[in-house]
Design a protein around this motif. Structure first.
Motif, short mmCIF file in Angstrom:
data_model
loop_
_atom_site.label_atom_id
_atom_site.label_comp_id
_atom_site.label_asym_id
_atom_site.label_seq_id
_atom_site.Cartn_x
_atom_site.Cartn_y
_atom_site.Cartn_z
N THR A 170 0.83 -1.20 0.00
CA THR A 170 0.00 0.00 0.00
C THR A 170 0.87 1.25 0.00
O THR A 170 0.50 2.27 -0.58
N ALA A 171 2.04 1.16 0.66
CA ALA A 171 2.96 2.30 0.66
C ALA A 171 3.50 2.56 -0.74
O ALA A 171 3.59 3.71 -1.20
N ILE A 172 3.87 1.48 -1.45
CA ILE A 172 4.33 1.64 -2.84
C ILE A 172 3.23 2.26 -3.69
O ILE A 172 3.47 3.15 -4.51
N GLY A 173 1.99 1.77 -3.49
CA GLY A 173 0.88 2.31 -4.27
C GLY A 173 0.61 3.76 -3.96
O GLY A 173 0.38 4.57 -4.87
N ILE A 282 8.23 14.90 -3.30
CA ILE A 282 8.27 14.79 -1.83
C ILE A 282 7.64 13.48 -1.38
O ILE A 282 8.04 12.88 -0.38
N PHE A 283 6.68 13.00 -2.15
CA PHE A 283 5.99 11.77 -1.77
C PHE A 283 6.87 10.54 -1.96
O PHE A 283 6.43 9.41 -1.67
N LEU A 284 8.09 10.72 -2.45
CA LEU A 284 9.03 9.61 -2.49
C LEU A 284 9.33 9.09 -1.08
O LEU A 284 9.84 7.97 -0.92
N VAL A 285 9.03 9.90 -0.08
CA VAL A 285 9.23 9.42 1.30
C VAL A 285 8.34 8.22 1.59
O VAL A 285 8.56 7.52 2.58
N TYR A 286 7.36 7.96 0.72
CA TYR A 286 6.56 6.75 0.88
C TYR A 286 7.42 5.49 0.85
O TYR A 286 7.05 4.45 1.39
N LEU A 287 8.58 5.58 0.20
CA LEU A 287 9.49 4.43 0.17
C LEU A 287 9.89 4.02 1.58
O LEU A 287 10.18 2.84 1.83
N THR A 288 9.94 4.97 2.49
CA THR A 288 10.25 4.62 3.88
C THR A 288 9.16 3.73 4.47
O THR A 288 9.44 2.86 5.31
N GLY A 289 7.92 3.93 4.02
CA GLY A 289 6.84 3.08 4.49
C GLY A 289 6.96 1.66 3.99
O GLY A 289 6.56 0.71 4.68
N VAL A 290 7.54 1.49 2.78
CA VAL A 290 7.76 0.15 2.24
C VAL A 290 8.67 -0.64 3.16
O VAL A 290 8.49 -1.84 3.37
N LEU A 291 9.68 0.00 3.72
CA LEU A 291 10.61 -0.66 4.63
C LEU A 291 10.06 -0.73 6.05
O LEU A 291 10.25 -1.73 6.76
N ALA A 292 9.37 0.33 6.47
CA ALA A 292 8.89 0.39 7.85
C ALA A 292 7.82 -0.65 8.14
O ALA A 292 7.76 -1.19 9.25
N LEU A 338 6.22 11.26 9.74
CA LEU A 338 4.80 10.93 9.75
C LEU A 338 4.53 9.67 8.95
O LEU A 338 3.75 8.80 9.36
N THR A 339 5.19 9.54 7.79
CA THR A 339 4.96 8.41 6.90
C THR A 339 5.47 7.11 7.51
O THR A 339 4.77 6.09 7.51
N ILE A 340 6.68 7.13 8.06
CA ILE A 340 7.23 5.93 8.69
C ILE A 340 6.34 5.50 9.86
O ILE A 340 5.98 4.33 10.00
N PHE A 343 2.83 3.96 8.58
CA PHE A 343 2.84 2.61 8.03
C PHE A 343 3.26 1.58 9.07
O PHE A 343 2.76 0.45 9.07
N ALA A 344 4.16 1.96 9.96
CA ALA A 344 4.52 1.04 11.04
C ALA A 344 3.32 0.79 11.96
O ALA A 344 3.02 -0.35 12.32
N GLY A 345 2.62 1.85 12.34
CA GLY A 345 1.47 1.71 13.22
C GLY A 345 0.34 0.93 12.58
O GLY A 345 -0.30 0.08 13.23
N HIS A 346 0.07 1.20 11.31
CA HIS A 346 -1.01 0.51 10.62
C HIS A 346 -0.69 -0.97 10.45
O HIS A 346 -1.58 -1.83 10.60
N ALA A 347 0.56 -1.30 10.14
CA ALA A 347 0.94 -2.71 10.00
C ALA A 347 0.71 -3.47 11.30
O ALA A 347 0.21 -4.60 11.30
N VAL A 348 1.08 -2.87 12.42
CA VAL A 348 0.92 -3.53 13.71
C VAL A 348 -0.56 -3.63 14.09
O VAL A 348 -1.05 -4.70 14.49
N ALA A 349 -1.29 -2.53 13.97
CA ALA A 349 -2.70 -2.52 14.38
C ALA A 349 -3.54 -3.47 13.54
O ALA A 349 -4.37 -4.22 14.07
N SER A 350 -3.34 -3.47 12.22
CA SER A 350 -4.15 -4.33 11.36
C SER A 350 -3.86 -5.80 11.60
O SER A 350 -4.77 -6.64 11.60
N GLY A 351 -2.59 -6.14 11.83
CA GLY A 351 -2.27 -7.53 12.15
C GLY A 351 -2.82 -7.95 13.50
O GLY A 351 -3.23 -9.11 13.68
N TRP A 352 -2.86 -7.03 14.44
CA TRP A 352 -3.38 -7.31 15.78
C TRP A 352 -4.87 -7.63 15.74
O TRP A 352 -5.37 -8.48 16.50
#
Length: 422
Positions: A170-173, A282-292, A338-340, A343-352
């Motif tokens: 979703t971050a890549i998208g 600037i939205f290239l920072v979304y790449l950090t979400g791919v890793l986070a 904010l982006t990192i 995506f980190a928070g959403h990954a944890v919450a959705s899996g939980w």
């Protein structure tokens, strides 16, 4: 080994085929070819969903100019879509128990991609809003079903990583939708930009369809009436921890989308005077979400979910503060934080959510995503009025209040996790 009811394994017999008990059917283990095929398939699904959904976000100033609408009105091109998606996800969570998960996600990606192509040709603003609303309805068949598929099919020890990879998609998208549309708009106009996103969405759908393994812990069920769904719904709200996770979905997405919605208006105006392509970059920072996303999922598997979730929300709050400075470097750093954190928070919450829900995991995922996209729609639109009245300080103040409330919710979950109840 038999799993305990609360360990996140899908041990409820309604989700297994009649010919085999869940314990007799192996889960997909982390590191196996099936794991990577499934993870890549859902990464493509996540990419398509977010690129189709958010491709209009960097175009809000362009819509204001092309159709003569205000910033708050322009934001409706995203808010109507996310509101429709929230409602569609809620319905999909119910009906997905009687449909093939793979077929439902394939149909959803196909129709939403075609509707995006149609948006590129609309002559009137209200027609664009209608098509974007229909697109939100069409996309409803992906997010909750994807989360349910992972919770049902993946071994619990690999669920955090696999969910993180999906969220990474979703971050890549989200990044591709914003960056591609920003660059294409400067070179060829916004209509071509939207059409390109639609074509790429169709390509992602074919990749998803080719890679996703068949369900082994779920088979469609018929004859599930309203009473069954209502009872399952009430059990989700009675399950300690789940309502807090639903509320955190609202906070995470509402905060994230609101800041992204209006940063373009700030940067396109003096003293920055940035072009659409520069704002898109600037939205290239979304790449950090791919890793986070996958990293945070692995950390949650190893160290516990609540510490990672608290750290993620705190990082989002730091990012909001950084965007209040005038320096473009500080603003970019703030967007990155904010982006990192998001995506980190959403990954944890959705899996939980998938681990806490003991049954009807598709419905539980739908409730989380209902709150998630309502946050995008409601707070995203309200942010336009804060921008018009108080400028960037109003937007950041609104987001900061939400995130403080989110921290309080995460601390509640930490207490439950320490007690071994979540």
């Amino acid at each position: 080994m038999t799993a305990s009811p609360g360990d996140g394994r899908n041990t409820a017999t309604p989700s297994a085929s009649p010919s085999a008990t869940p314990s007799a059917v192996p889960y997909i283990e982390r590191g196996t070819p099936a794991f990577w095929h499934a993870s890549l398939a859902l990464l493509f699904a996540g990419y398509a969903t977010f690129s189709l959904l958010y491709c209009v976000q960097p175009l809000l100033p362009a819509f204001s100019q092309a159709f003569g609408v205000s910033p708050a009105q322009s934001s409706l091109s995203l808010s109507f879509t996310t509101a429709a998606l929230a409602c569609a996800i809620f319905v999909a969570g119910f009906i997905s128990e009687g449909w093939s998960r793979r077929a439902m996600m394939t149909a959803s990606l196909t129709v939403s991609s075609l509707l995006t192509l149609a948006v590129a040709f609309v002559p009137h603003w209200h027609t664009l809003l209608v098509l974007r609303t229909l697109e939100g309805i069409a996309l409803g068949g992906v997010p909750a079903v994807a989360m349910a598929w992972l919770a049902e099919e993946m071994h619990p020890e690999g669920l955090g990583l696999s969910m993180g990879l999906y969220v990474g998609g979703t971050a890549i998208g989200g990044m591709a939708g914003r960056v591609i549309t920003g660059i294409c708009t400067d070179l060829l106009g916004w209509r071509v930009a939207v059409a390109v996103i639609g074509v790429l969405g169709l390509a992602a759908m074919f990749a998803f369809r080719a890679l996703l393994p068949p369900s082994r812990h779920f088979s469609p069920k018929s004859g599930l009436g309203f009473a069954h769904h209502r009872a399952a719904l009430m059990r989700h709200f009675a399950r300690p921890g789940l309502p807090v996770l639903f509320a955190l979905g609202f906070v995470l997405m509402g905060s994230f989308v609101t800041l992204y919605n209006y940063i373009g208006y700030r940067l396109i105006a003096p003293p920055y005077n940035m072009s659409q392509a520069a704002i898109g970059a600037i939205f290239l920072v979304y790449l950090t979400g791919v890793l986070a996303s996958p990293w945070s999922g692995r950390m949650a598997d190893k160290f516990g979910r609540s510490p990672v979730l608290i750290a993620a929300i705190a990082l989002m709050l730091v990012g909001v503060v950084l965007t209040m400075f005038a320096s473009i470097g500080m603003i970019a750093a703030g967007i990155g934080c904010l982006t990192i954190g998001f995506f980190a928070g959403h990954a944890v919450a959705s899996g939980w959510v998938g681990r806490l829900a003991r049954e009807a995991k598709g419905q539980a995922a739908a409730l989380y995503l209902l709150a998630y996209y309502l946050g995008s729609s409601i707070v995203g639109s309200i942010g336009g009025h804060f921008w018009a009245s108080w400028g960037w300080g109003g937007v950041t103040g609104l987001v900061a209040v939400l995130l403080v409330a989110g921290l309080a919710g995460a601390w509640m979950l930490r207490a439950r996790e320490r007690a071994g109840a979540a």
